[in-house]
Design an enzyme around this catalytic site. Structure first.
Site, PDB file in Angstrom:
ATOM      1  N   GLY B  10      11.120  -5.473  17.463  1.00 38.94           N
ATOM      2  CA  GLY B  10       9.923  -4.707  17.786  1.00 38.94           C
ATOM      3  C   GLY B  10       8.697  -5.575  17.984  1.00 38.94           C
ATOM      4  N   LYS B 205       5.231   5.957   0.529  1.00 41.71           N
ATOM      5  CA  LYS B 205       4.740   4.768  -0.178  1.00 41.71           C
ATOM      6  C   LYS B 205       4.854   4.943  -1.698  1.00 41.71           C
ATOM      7  CE  LYS B 205       1.738   3.590   3.692  1.00 41.71           C
ATOM      8  NZ  LYS B 205       0.421   3.843   4.331  1.00 41.71           N
TER       9      LYS B 205
END
Lengths: 323, 323
Positions: B10, B205
């Protein structure tokens, strides 16, 4: 599991906090290190003092060489404070192949190059997280993962006593002398507060930070240093009118003229993260060329926060020598 | 010096920021890692996009296996985002003996146990500092030196978009919809802001933080999660009258009933360090049983802060595999 053995130099407040940190969190620390960790010998004259920890009398020794020359000891923790004999002891330990952990900013700042060189020559680790910012894991960060950055600036509030005094002067409009007295009564300031209020303690810490972050060693006595003894209520009021707080700031900044550094009372705009650090707390503000601004905040002193940092260093070394 | 070779999955904004971080700071990163680091292959469809970095066309590949099966590649950096195919790619890389670094909170939170187990089975490192708090080196701290503590509580402001929106609502008295629109125009919020404003990103997270700090994995969808879409100007005014700010807080706390956790808008007293974290900044507040309270503050997103965290992980791995 292998047992990693530790010799401890000094069982005062910080030594006791370190011992207690290991006692409280032994299972977790040993799981993380993948080995057992035992403090087997303690250099300490005061063997009778009541401490809230379990030490057997046989652990005490009055002979530092019995620690340095013990082939079973892997790690020496130095918590005596002061430049000497601490520095000589750390060098002896290293030369005998012991890894060394210390909280001693005065010794590390005074003898940085020699200690680092001796550690390298003897293939031992030398860690001193607790020497800057107490429990704040700033040195580990700037020497490991944050090395992906070039550091541009470091600003620190690195002394709890002076930050407490300045905060109390600011919040209650009290004069310096009154707050110092109160801080001494509360145990936040020493009977002889010179090293704190004259900025000497902070200069030691800035010397260590610069050596690690900028690969530039500057002796503490060569850092332009101004303490807080001349700060008046009028200074603080005038700063407040201008939207600022006065903080004792350790500063190092890369400029076109090289590294500029100082320790001095500084006006910090109320919008800056460092303006919000009050009383005995410390903080280190770092600017890197990739990460931009970071700040680390926590307790800059105290037996357990300092013990946390010391045992964190021991843990990281034990991970390697426990294999 | 040995050359450690890296395959990059990516080359979007974060990939470009990571590549640029290595370009900017190559000398320093390689000195710290004691080896050379080269990104040799890049999996990316968009080979023509203008990027402010030097990539030669031969580096691009459309075949992920050409990276996983390249015996010269030591480390794979995954920056595709999304749960799949990123998770499958990371597992393939590990099974081929590659260390893996990622910034992908969705994939790590969704497949935490499987990714950790596969890394362990294949004796490779798996690091994901950038997945929580962007450039803030919080995961490194809680998995290394802070392990000398038992963690009692973690509170985080972990999403820049929602913190920006709440800050602007608080400072300018604007309604949610207007600020969201402004944030989208400024590029602080995505065209489809659901994952941010509904708290899904923060739950990912928090799942990662809990797994590391409390050794307790809770899937993100099992974390009670409330976003900020129902917060009104009246809520914010009422909080202000009571000396508080409203922040989207990820919280995990040890209690007598076990670990309690949630993601929800929470009143934070103005005197708490988290109340001072504004706009796109993130912060993680940690309480440990030795260190007491710590807070880490920095940029939670952005190509270079995220690149700093990714390259920090690469550096730590390269230190070991460069030997």
């Amino acid at each position: 599991m292998k047992i990693v053995k530790v010799g401890l130099l000094g069982l005062g407040n910080i030594g006791t906090g370190t011992y207690k940190t290991l006692e409280m969190n032994k299972a977790q620390i040993e799981a993380a290190a993948e080995c057992k960790i035992e403090i087997t010998k303690i250099l300490e004259r005061d063997v009778d003092r009541k401490r809230d920890i379990t030490v057997v009398p046989e652990q005490f020794t009055q002979d530092p060489d019995s620690i340095f020359q013990d082939p079973e000891i892997d790690i020496v923790i130095e918590l005596l404070g002061g430049i000497e004999p601490a520095s000589t002891f750390m060098l002896s330990a290293m030369k005998n192949g012991k890894h060394v952990v210390t909280a001693n900013k005065a010794a590390v700042a005074a003898n940085f190059d020699r200690l680092m060189k001796t550690a390298k020559e003897n293939h031992v680790d030398f860690r001193f997280e607790a020497s800057v910012g107490g429990g704040i894991p700033i040195l580990n960060a700037i020497t490991t993962v944050l090395r992906s950055n070039q550091f541009e600036e470091i600003l620190g509030i690195l002394n709890g006593t002076t930050n407490y005094i300045l905060t109390q002067m600011t919040e209650y409009g009290l004069p310096y002398g009154d707050v110092l007295k109160k801080a001494q009564e509360k145990g936040f300031a020493e009977a002889d507060p010179t090293a704190d209020v004259e900025g000497i303690d902070v200069a030691n810490k800035l010397s260590i930070l610069m050596a690690l972050a900028f690969d530039t060693y500057v002796a503490p006595e060569d850092i332009p240093t101004t303490g807080i003894t001349d700060i008046t209520r009028a200074d603080i009021t005038d700063a407040a009118v201008n939207g600022c707080k006065i903080k004792l700031i350790a500063s190092a900044k890369k400029t076109e003229n090289g590294l500029e550094y100082s320790v001095k009372p500084t006006r910090i705009p109320n919008s800056h993260p460092l303006a919000t650090i009050n009383n005995e707390f410390n903080a280190v503000f770092v600017r890197g060329n990739a990460v931009d601004e970071l700040m680390f905040y926590g307790k800059g002193a105290g037996p357990l926060p300092t013990g946390s940092a010391v045992m964190g260093d021991v843990l990281e070394i034990a991970k390697l020598c426990g294999r």
